[in-house]
Design an enzyme around this catalytic site. Structure first.
Site, PDB file in Angstrom:
ATOM      1  CG  ASN A  49      -4.260   4.376  -5.469  1.00  0.00           C
ATOM      2  OD1 ASN A  49      -3.601   5.061  -6.361  1.00  0.00           O
ATOM      3  ND2 ASN A  49      -3.548   3.708  -4.503  1.00  0.00           N
TER       4      ASN A  49
ATOM      5  CE  LYS B 288      -2.816   1.611 -13.665  1.00  0.00           C
ATOM      6  NZ  LYS B 288      -3.502   1.932 -12.302  1.00  0.00           N
TER       7      LYS B 288
ATOM      8  CB  THR C 268       4.971   6.069  -5.573  1.00  0.00           C
ATOM      9  OG1 THR C 268       4.970   5.175  -6.397  1.00  0.00           O
ATOM     10  CG2 THR C 268       4.068   7.197  -5.372  1.00  0.00           C
TER      11      THR C 268
ATOM     12  CB  ILE D  68      -0.955   7.671  -5.488  1.00  0.00           C
ATOM     13  CG1 ILE D  68       0.345   8.200  -6.325  1.00  0.00           C
ATOM     14  CG2 ILE D  68      -2.164   8.495  -5.804  1.00  0.00           C
ATOM     15  CD1 ILE D  68       0.105   7.775  -7.999  1.00  0.00           C
TER      16      ILE D  68
ATOM     17  CE1 TYR E  29       0.461   0.142 -13.824  1.00  0.00           C
ATOM     18  CE2 TYR E  29       1.181   1.624 -15.446  1.00  0.00           C
ATOM     19  CZ  TYR E  29       0.806   1.465 -14.348  1.00  0.00           C
ATOM     20  OH  TYR E  29       0.667   2.585 -13.445  1.00  0.00           O
TER      21      TYR E  29
ATOM     22  CB  VAL F  77       3.626   9.601  -8.865  1.00  0.00           C
ATOM     23  CG1 VAL F  77       3.341  10.304  -7.725  1.00  0.00           C
ATOM     24  CG2 VAL F  77       2.675  10.028  -9.960  1.00  0.00           C
TER      25      VAL F  77
ATOM     26  NE  ARG G 289      -0.018  -7.374  -2.855  1.00  0.00           N
ATOM     27  CZ  ARG G 289       1.500  -7.737  -2.814  1.00  0.00           C
ATOM     28  NH1 ARG G 289       1.660  -9.083  -2.736  1.00  0.00           N
ATOM     29  NH2 ARG G 289       2.446  -7.194  -2.789  1.00  0.00           N
TER      30      ARG G 289
ATOM     31  CB  SER H 225       2.905   2.867   0.161  1.00  0.00           C
ATOM     32  OG  SER H 225       2.707   2.132  -1.322  1.00  0.00           O
TER      33      SER H 225
HETATM   34  N1  NAP Z   1       3.751   5.886  -9.340  1.00  0.00           N
HETATM   35  C1  NAP Z   1       3.547   6.271 -10.633  1.00  0.00           C
HETATM   36  O1  NAP Z   1       4.448   6.474 -11.446  1.00  0.00           O
HETATM   37  C2  NAP Z   1       2.339   5.955 -11.161  1.00  0.00           C
HETATM   38  C3  NAP Z   1       1.955   6.736 -12.233  1.00  0.00           C
HETATM   39  C4  NAP Z   1       0.724   6.647 -12.755  1.00  0.00           C
HETATM   40  C5  NAP Z   1      -0.238   5.827 -12.278  1.00  0.00           C
HETATM   41  N2  NAP Z   1       0.045   5.076 -11.020  1.00  0.00           N
HETATM   42  C6  NAP Z   1      -1.086   4.369 -10.311  1.00  0.00           C
HETATM   43  O2  NAP Z   1      -1.191   4.624  -9.088  1.00  0.00           O
HETATM   44  C7  NAP Z   1      -1.686   3.627  -8.422  1.00  0.00           C
HETATM   45  C8  NAP Z   1      -0.805   3.993  -6.908  1.00  0.00           C
HETATM   46  O3  NAP Z   1       0.378   3.423  -7.117  1.00  0.00           O
HETATM   47  P1  NAP Z   1       1.827   4.080  -6.362  1.00  0.00           P
HETATM   48  O4  NAP Z   1       2.421   4.535  -7.217  1.00  0.00           O
HETATM   49  O5  NAP Z   1       1.320   4.854  -5.264  1.00  0.00           O
HETATM   50  O6  NAP Z   1       2.361   2.635  -6.009  1.00  0.00           O
HETATM   51  P2  NAP Z   1       2.598   1.926  -4.602  1.00  0.00           P
HETATM   52  O7  NAP Z   1       3.210   2.684  -3.534  1.00  0.00           O
HETATM   53  O8  NAP Z   1       3.466   0.692  -4.990  1.00  0.00           O
HETATM   54  O9  NAP Z   1       1.231   1.451  -4.206  1.00  0.00           O
HETATM   55  C9  NAP Z   1       0.390   0.562  -4.619  1.00  0.00           C
HETATM   56  C10 NAP Z   1      -0.950   0.254  -3.609  1.00  0.00           C
HETATM   57  O10 NAP Z   1      -1.631  -0.709  -4.087  1.00  0.00           O
HETATM   58  C11 NAP Z   1      -1.494  -1.892  -3.414  1.00  0.00           C
HETATM   59  N3  NAP Z   1      -1.898  -2.978  -4.138  1.00  0.00           N
HETATM   60  C12 NAP Z   1      -1.001  -3.435  -5.191  1.00  0.00           C
HETATM   61  N4  NAP Z   1      -1.419  -4.758  -5.341  1.00  0.00           N
HETATM   62  C13 NAP Z   1      -2.577  -5.303  -4.708  1.00  0.00           C
HETATM   63  C14 NAP Z   1      -3.505  -6.305  -4.697  1.00  0.00           C
HETATM   64  N5  NAP Z   1      -3.175  -7.166  -5.346  1.00  0.00           N
HETATM   65  N6  NAP Z   1      -4.521  -6.150  -3.737  1.00  0.00           N
HETATM   66  C15 NAP Z   1      -4.693  -5.082  -2.820  1.00  0.00           C
HETATM   67  N7  NAP Z   1      -3.997  -3.995  -2.921  1.00  0.00           N
HETATM   68  C16 NAP Z   1      -2.824  -3.948  -3.904  1.00  0.00           C
HETATM   69  C17 NAP Z   1      -0.490  -1.992  -2.687  1.00  0.00           C
HETATM   70  O11 NAP Z   1      -0.424  -2.734  -1.269  1.00  0.00           O
HETATM   71  P3  NAP Z   1       0.585  -3.705  -1.106  1.00  0.00           P
HETATM   72  O12 NAP Z   1       1.963  -2.914  -1.253  1.00  0.00           O
HETATM   73  O13 NAP Z   1       0.456  -4.414   0.209  1.00  0.00           O
HETATM   74  O14 NAP Z   1       0.806  -4.603  -2.150  1.00  0.00           O
HETATM   75  C18 NAP Z   1      -0.061  -0.393  -2.341  1.00  0.00           C
HETATM   76  O15 NAP Z   1      -0.971  -0.104  -1.311  1.00  0.00           O
HETATM   77  C19 NAP Z   1      -1.639   2.247  -9.194  1.00  0.00           C
HETATM   78  O16 NAP Z   1      -2.841   2.140  -9.646  1.00  0.00           O
HETATM   79  C20 NAP Z   1      -0.513   2.838 -10.317  1.00  0.00           C
HETATM   80  O17 NAP Z   1      -0.603   1.938 -11.472  1.00  0.00           O
HETATM   81  C21 NAP Z   1       1.182   5.229 -10.541  1.00  0.00           C
END
Ligand code: NAP
Length: 240
Positions: free
Chosen positions: A87, A160, A191, A15, A156, A189, A35, A13
């Site tokens: 990621n 990071k 998401t 990013i 968190y 972002v 996961r 999902s």
């Molecule tokens: N969204 C933001 O504002 C933002 C800003 C800065 C950085 N980020 C970083 O960007 C990255 C992606 O986040 P996102 O916003 O795209 O979030 P997201 O849509 O919630 O996606 C997170 C992804 O990581 C996987 N994941 C989580 N825990 C896991 C585990 N224990 N083992 C394997 N996979 C796991 C999830 O799979 P499941 O759903 O199956 O758990 C999902 O595919 C993260 O590292 C986050 O910290 C996000």
């Protein structure tokens, strides 16, 4: 068979999915890891329908054996690794008196330990790609909170910030082998991870997952001796 291959964690999902789609467009053979198997399979089906060649490998990044299994499945399918996208991530907010050890461990394990372990498990393949074209790329997902720690998101933020330090170390250690690492540091972002904040920050005022994937596309096109160690994505007025 594609002549380049990429492994993306957290590809089901947000990013990670956007980056995987972009890499598919660019012709990479893909390994998607995440996961929950059903959610991963749904994402994989969409990308297969779009015509991309891929392997979907469910795995929990808190589990060392799963990290190793994901790396081994990638090697088995593609035999090479040109782009690694670390990621997968999780953020759990808490005021400091309310911090729960189990949640500290989970954030450290997914956001930092899994990144370290996946480098170890794939270093040989990355170096082989680096020896071939000097442009092996590792994208490490940090956050703007890794640049400036945030209250309530303190654990968190610390994980990071560590990802940025790790990325700097990897550039010093692996650039000579043609392996470049970058830490991406976005603000909010749009998401599933930021659902909790939509009340205060409208979705259409957030950074888009495609903004991040386009930055990675740019990194694919840099010349072999150009290293971009860090990219910060801010929202207007969100100064560090
Ligand atoms: N969204 C933001 O504002 C933002 C800003 C800065 C950085 N980020 C970083 O960007 C990255 C992606 O986040 P996102 O916003 O795209 O979030 P997201 O849509 O919630 O996606 C997170 C992804 O990581 C996987 N994941 C989580 N825990 C896991 C585990 N224990 N083992 C394997 N996979 C796991 C999830 O799979 P499941 O759903 O199956 O758990 C999902 O595919 C993260 O590292 C986050 O910290 C996000």
């Amino acid at each position: 068979m594609p002549d380049r291959a990429a492994l993306v964690t957290g590809a089901s999902s947000g990013i990670g999915y956007a980056i995987a789609r972009m890499l598919g467009e660019e012709g990479y053979g893909l390994t998607l890891a995440a996961r929950r198997p059903e959610k991963l399979e749904a994402a994989a089906a969409e990308l297969r329908d779009a015509g991309y060649e891929l392997e979907a490998v469910p795995g929990n990044m808190t589990d060392e054996a799963d990290v190793q299994r994901v790396a081994a499945a990638h090697r088995e399918r593609w035999g090479r690794l040109d782009v690694l996208v670390n990621n997968a991530g999780v953020g759990i907010g808490a005021a400091v008196p309310d911090i729960v050890t189990k949640r500290v461990d989970m954030q450290l394990d997914v956001n930092l330990r899994a990144v370290i372990l996946l480098y170890r498990e794939t270093a040989e393949l990355l170096r082989a790609a680096g020896a071939e074209h000097r442009n092996a790329l590792v994208v490490n997902m940090s956050s703007i909170s890794g640049k400036a720690g945030q209250p309530w998101l303190s654990v968190y933020s610390a994980t990071k910030a560590a990802v940025i330090g790790w990325t700097q170390a990897m550039n010093k250690e692996l650039n000579g082998d043609g392996v470049k690492s970058v830490a991406l540091c976005p603000g909010f972002v749009d998401t599933p991870m930021t659902e909790f904040v939509r009340e205060h920050v409208p979705q259409d005022e957030m950074i888009r997952p495609e903004d991040i994937s386009e930055a990675v596309r740019f990194l694919l096109r840099t010349s072999p001796y150009c290293v971009v160690p860090e990219i910060v994505f801010q929202r207007p007025g969100e100064a560090l």
